[in-house]
Design an enzyme around this catalytic site. Structure first.
Site, short mmCIF file in Angstrom:
data_model
loop_
_atom_site.label_atom_id
_atom_site.label_comp_id
_atom_site.label_asym_id
_atom_site.label_seq_id
_atom_site.Cartn_x
_atom_site.Cartn_y
_atom_site.Cartn_z
N LYS A 125 73.86 36.09 35.98
CA LYS A 125 73.52 35.12 36.77
C LYS A 125 72.33 35.28 37.52
O LYS A 125 72.07 36.57 37.71
CB LYS A 125 74.61 34.82 37.91
CG LYS A 125 74.92 33.33 38.17
CD LYS A 125 75.54 32.58 37.17
CE LYS A 125 75.47 30.97 37.60
NZ LYS A 125 76.35 29.99 36.80
N ASP A 165 71.82 25.88 36.16
CA ASP A 165 72.91 25.66 37.14
C ASP A 165 72.64 24.78 38.13
O ASP A 165 71.70 23.88 37.79
CB ASP A 165 73.27 27.13 37.68
CG ASP A 165 74.52 27.24 38.55
OD1 ASP A 165 75.57 27.17 37.85
OD2 ASP A 165 74.64 27.13 39.57
#
Length: 443
Positions: A125, A165
């Site tokens: 991430k 995201d």
């Protein structure tokens, strides 16, 4: 003290300043002891201690110039968490709330989510504390180009493949991909969520929302039920929420709410998806614009989505948005299913209350895995230099989500917790990664 308890206690002491990460890690550790009881060899090689620590954390400054000519400096990150089953895979989040603890929580969750898809992708991430809201296209481009100038040295199609995201959509992906290609002089599938004209996949935009609904639909069908005639409440008004609403209504449900960072809408006639897309995807406006254009809609400031009576609740906004009081309201109003569309949107106390009161709970690492699943399918298409039709990708997505449900259900049953999809998803996701880590030695 069990192995998992010892590792959890150490994490709480070491990372007290990262509550979201500790919450996510503890939730997994609390549920996988049955798997460790069956594999004592994992403790002998300190597998959990290695699993909870990222393989690599990259932090860097991101200088850029705004439209007034002022130099701005943001902080960028990439957490390359675990590559035991494939290259690091996970989104980039651009939001003022981004910090290392948030990204470690998201990256840790991503390990198991990616494992559950059965596709060969590891967990990672990244992102920055940059807010694209209110910025011009030129400012967003300037930031993305500076961000990628540093990030490009750490990623690659077989090393680390970021995606979008919160705050990172098609515009941002395009700017970053262009800069990567310019610096590296190569056209490769290093990012997913790309535009269709340069290697993107059909159905990627819809994937997380559609996948969530497919997962819940599989659960309902397993109970001889369906979405048809159900009242559904949804939080959020971004990519996940919009397409969860669209698919749920296609299957016969009536979705009556959505929300953004300033307020929420209740529409008893059912959310008008075309209008919502226009407001959020085209005009990029607040939900007040939806309410102004829709006579049946009521706009409310603040929060309150979970106070609306429903059969099914789909939290699709952000972490820890559904707390214990919200869970009590849902149970009191007859909710029977909660499906997480966001990453860890339900607090641990709320999750426990919902399960104790007979609500079928679908944890995000299983139910919102559709986005990363189609990202992996995009990687496959890029590698083969071809593209599949929307129907082909959608069919693969539906089968993947049904498979995740089946594997999580079986793992829960095998662990003596029938119907507990939290336990089932954690164990099923963990075992694949643990087996790969064990096979590869102490690395």
């Amino acid at each position: 003290m069990t192995y998992t308890e010892r590792v959890a206690a150490d994490l709480k002491a070491r990372y007290a300043d990262q509550p979201e990460f500790v919450q996510a890690a503890t939730e997994v550790l609390d549920s996988i002891q049955p798997a460790l009881d069956a594999h004592p060899e994992y403790e002998q090689v300190a597998l959990l201690e290695r699993l909870v620590e990222p393989e690599r954390v990259i932090q860097f400054r991101v200088p850029w110039v705004d439209d007034s000519g002022t130099v701005q400096v943001n902080r960028g990150y990439r957490v390359e968490y675990n590559s035991a089953i494939g290259p690091y895979k996970g989104g980039l989040r651009f939001h003022p709330s981004v910090n290392l603890g948030i990204l470690k929580f998201l990256g840790f969750e991503q390990i198991f989510k990616n494992s559950l898809t059965t596709l060969p992708i590891g967990g990672g991430k990244g992102g920055a504390d940059f807010d694209p809201k209110g910025k011009s296209d030129r400012e967003v481009m300037a930031f993305c180009q500076s961000f990628m100038t540093e990030l490009q040295r750490h990623i690659g199609a077989d090393t680390d493949v970021p995606a979008g995201d919160i705050g990172v959509g098609a515009r941002e992906i395009g700017f970053m991909y262009g800069q990567y290609k310019r610096i590296r002089d190569e056209f490769t599938g290093v990012l997913t969520g790309k535009g269709l004209s340069y290697g993107g996949s059909l159905c990627r935009t819809q994937a997380t929302g559609y996948g969530l609904v497919y997962f819940v639909e599989t659960l309902l069908n397993d109970r001889s039920d369906s979405f048809d005639g159900k009242t559904v409440v949804v939080s959020g008004a971004g990519n996940v929420a919009i397409y969860a609403i669209e698919k749920a209504q296609f299957l016969g449900a009536k979705v009556v709410t959505c929300s953004d960072s300033t307020g929420w809408v209740y529409d008893p006639d059912g959310i008008d998806v075309a209008l919502l897309k226009d407001v959020k995807e085209v005009r990029r406006e607040r939900l007040t614009a939806y309410a102004e254009a829709r006579p049946s809609a009521e706009y409310h400031e603040g929060t309150g989505v979970w106070s609306v009576p429903c059969d099914i609740a789909l939290p699709c906004a952000t972490q820890n948005e559904l707390d214990l009081d919200d869970a009590k309201a849902l149970v009191a109003n007859g909710c029977t299913v909660v499906g997480e569309g966001a990453n860890m949107p339900t607090t641990r106390s709320a999750t426990a209350y919902l399960q104790e009161n007979g609500v079928a709970f679908c944890p995000g690492k299983a139910s919102n895995a559709g986005g990363v699943a189609v990202s992996a399918l995009e990687m496959s298409q890029d590698s083969e230099r071809l593209s599949w039709t929307f129907e082909e990708v959608d069919d693969r997505l539906k089968k993947i989500m049904a498979g995740i449900y089946a594997n999580a259900s079986k793992a829960a049953l095998d662990a003596g917790k029938p119907g507990d999809l939290v336990v089932g998803a954690n164990i099923a996701g963990f075992l694949k990664v643990a087996d790969a880590m064990y096979a590869q030695g102490i690395v």
